[in-house]
Write a protein that holds these residues in place. Structure first.
Motif, mmCIF file in Angstrom:
data_model
loop_
_atom_site.group_PDB
_atom_site.id
_atom_site.type_symbol
_atom_site.label_atom_id
_atom_site.label_comp_id
_atom_site.label_asym_id
_atom_site.label_seq_id
_atom_site.Cartn_x
_atom_site.Cartn_y
_atom_site.Cartn_z
ATOM 1 N N LEU A 1 62.181 -34.470 -9.575
ATOM 2 C CA LEU A 1 63.623 -34.648 -9.345
ATOM 3 C C LEU A 1 64.500 -34.103 -10.480
ATOM 4 O O LEU A 1 65.726 -34.167 -10.386
ATOM 5 C CB LEU A 1 63.925 -36.146 -9.152
ATOM 6 N N HIS A 2 63.896 -33.534 -11.534
ATOM 7 C CA HIS A 2 64.706 -33.256 -12.721
ATOM 8 C C HIS A 2 65.815 -32.231 -12.471
ATOM 9 O O HIS A 2 66.866 -32.314 -13.094
ATOM 10 C CB HIS A 2 63.825 -32.851 -13.911
ATOM 11 N N ASP A 3 65.586 -31.276 -11.565
ATOM 12 C CA ASP A 3 66.625 -30.265 -11.287
ATOM 13 C C ASP A 3 67.264 -30.461 -9.910
ATOM 14 O O ASP A 3 67.955 -29.567 -9.418
ATOM 15 C CB ASP A 3 66.019 -28.858 -11.380
ATOM 16 N N ILE A 4 67.033 -31.615 -9.295
ATOM 17 C CA ILE A 4 67.524 -31.836 -7.924
ATOM 18 C C ILE A 4 69.062 -31.842 -7.882
ATOM 19 O O ILE A 4 69.660 -31.579 -6.834
ATOM 20 C CB ILE A 4 66.931 -33.151 -7.327
ATOM 21 N N THR B 1 75.852 -30.398 -16.032
ATOM 22 C CA THR B 1 76.101 -31.381 -14.965
ATOM 23 C C THR B 1 74.867 -31.703 -14.114
ATOM 24 O O THR B 1 74.753 -32.813 -13.593
ATOM 25 C CB THR B 1 77.228 -30.898 -14.019
ATOM 26 N N HIS B 2 73.912 -30.761 -14.006
ATOM 27 C CA HIS B 2 72.807 -31.034 -13.071
ATOM 28 C C HIS B 2 71.913 -32.205 -13.490
ATOM 29 O O HIS B 2 71.412 -32.915 -12.615
ATOM 30 C CB HIS B 2 71.998 -29.759 -12.752
ATOM 31 N N PRO B 3 71.723 -32.488 -14.807
ATOM 32 C CA PRO B 3 70.904 -33.669 -15.130
ATOM 33 C C PRO B 3 71.571 -34.976 -14.690
ATOM 34 O O PRO B 3 70.881 -35.894 -14.200
ATOM 35 C CB PRO B 3 70.777 -33.601 -16.657
ATOM 36 N N GLN C 1 67.954 -36.489 -19.847
ATOM 37 C CA GLN C 1 67.782 -35.849 -21.159
ATOM 38 C C GLN C 1 66.854 -34.633 -21.107
ATOM 39 O O GLN C 1 66.478 -34.121 -22.158
ATOM 40 C CB GLN C 1 67.218 -36.864 -22.182
ATOM 41 N N HIS C 2 66.478 -34.154 -19.894
ATOM 42 C CA HIS C 2 65.453 -33.109 -19.871
ATOM 43 C C HIS C 2 65.917 -31.784 -20.478
ATOM 44 O O HIS C 2 65.092 -30.951 -20.843
ATOM 45 C CB HIS C 2 64.886 -32.896 -18.444
ATOM 46 N N MET C 3 67.229 -31.589 -20.602
ATOM 47 C CA MET C 3 67.721 -30.319 -21.168
ATOM 48 C C MET C 3 67.779 -30.363 -22.697
ATOM 49 O O MET C 3 68.199 -29.389 -23.322
ATOM 50 C CB MET C 3 69.109 -29.996 -20.593
ATOM 51 N N TRP C 4 67.375 -31.478 -23.296
ATOM 52 C CA TRP C 4 67.350 -31.564 -24.757
ATOM 53 C C TRP C 4 66.457 -30.475 -25.337
ATOM 54 O O TRP C 4 65.373 -30.246 -24.791
ATOM 55 C CB TRP C 4 66.809 -32.951 -25.165
ATOM 56 N N ALA D 1 57.089 -29.965 -20.354
ATOM 57 C CA ALA D 1 56.557 -29.263 -19.181
ATOM 58 C C ALA D 1 57.608 -28.314 -18.596
ATOM 59 O O ALA D 1 57.290 -27.186 -18.193
ATOM 60 C CB ALA D 1 56.102 -30.268 -18.129
ATOM 61 N N ASP D 2 58.859 -28.757 -18.572
ATOM 62 C CA ASP D 2 59.944 -27.929 -18.037
ATOM 63 C C ASP D 2 60.067 -26.637 -18.837
ATOM 64 O O ASP D 2 60.233 -25.544 -18.271
ATOM 65 C CB ASP D 2 61.243 -28.744 -18.098
ATOM 66 N N LYS D 3 59.969 -26.753 -20.147
ATOM 67 C CA LYS D 3 60.114 -25.556 -20.988
ATOM 68 C C LYS D 3 58.907 -24.624 -20.830
ATOM 69 O O LYS D 3 59.051 -23.404 -20.832
ATOM 70 C CB LYS D 3 60.333 -25.973 -22.449
HETATM 71 FE FE LIG Z 1 67.177 -28.455 -15.673
#
Ligand SMILES: [Fe+2]
Ligand SMILES: [Fe+2]
Length: 168
Positions: free
Chosen positions: A73-76, A94-96, A119-122, A141-143
């Protein structure tokens, strides 16, 4: 990606993957343009689950379910039209927040999952780091997956990027 990991992701997040919201994410492009937010989120969930299992084996307690659901769901938030249509600098911020709202309202996300999403864009778009291990797993994992996207872009046209003959 190994089938076994994908099966485990589906066990913990199948309701998300089979939702109308996730179907919408299949039509929202991600970095590499030939990939979607849905494909990126599934890839992120697989990497995050592998990482969480490694950490659990090494004495760091991380909930596999929190990691998988937050990753899916992180980029939903990108599936909301006003986020998707905004400038990319705005979208990144805004997406987070939108994602955490959708995760809570539509998928009953708990506090740990919402924090991981927010906080996933940190450290790119927020100076506040994740407050739980699950969030650290997700942001890592996202990076890693974003690096995979960059590699795909470079490999598609090595001459354009001046990396002909590179083993990238
Ligand atoms: Fe993202
Ligand atoms: Fe992402």
């Amino acid at each position: 990606m190994k089938d076994g990991i994908l099966k485990d992701v589906m066990k913990m997040g199948g309701d998300i993957v089979n939702s109308e919201r996730f179907a919408k994410a299949k039509n929202v492009p991600h970095h590499s343009k030939d990939g979607s937010i849905a494909a990126h989120s599934l890839e992120t969930a697989c990497y995050a689950l592998l990482l969480a299992r490694w950490l659990n084996r090494h004495g760091v307690e991380v909930s596999e379910e929190d990691v998988v659901r937050a990753s899916l769901l992180h980029d939903i938030g990108m599936t909301e039209d006003d986020v998707f249509l905004s400038r990319s600098s705005e979208k990144a911020h805004t997406h987070p927040l939108e994602g955490a709202r959708i995760a809570r309202e539509e998928f009953g996300a708990n506090e740990t999952q919402m924090d991981a999403i927010m906080q996933h864009m940190w450290p790119c778009c927020t100076m506040v780091p994740p407050h739980h291990a699950a969030g650290w797993v997700l942001t890592t994992a996202d990076k890693l997956c974003s690096l995979n996207d960059v590699k795909r872009i470079f490999r598609r046209n090595p001459r354009q990027w001046g990396i002909e003959g590179s083993t990238l």
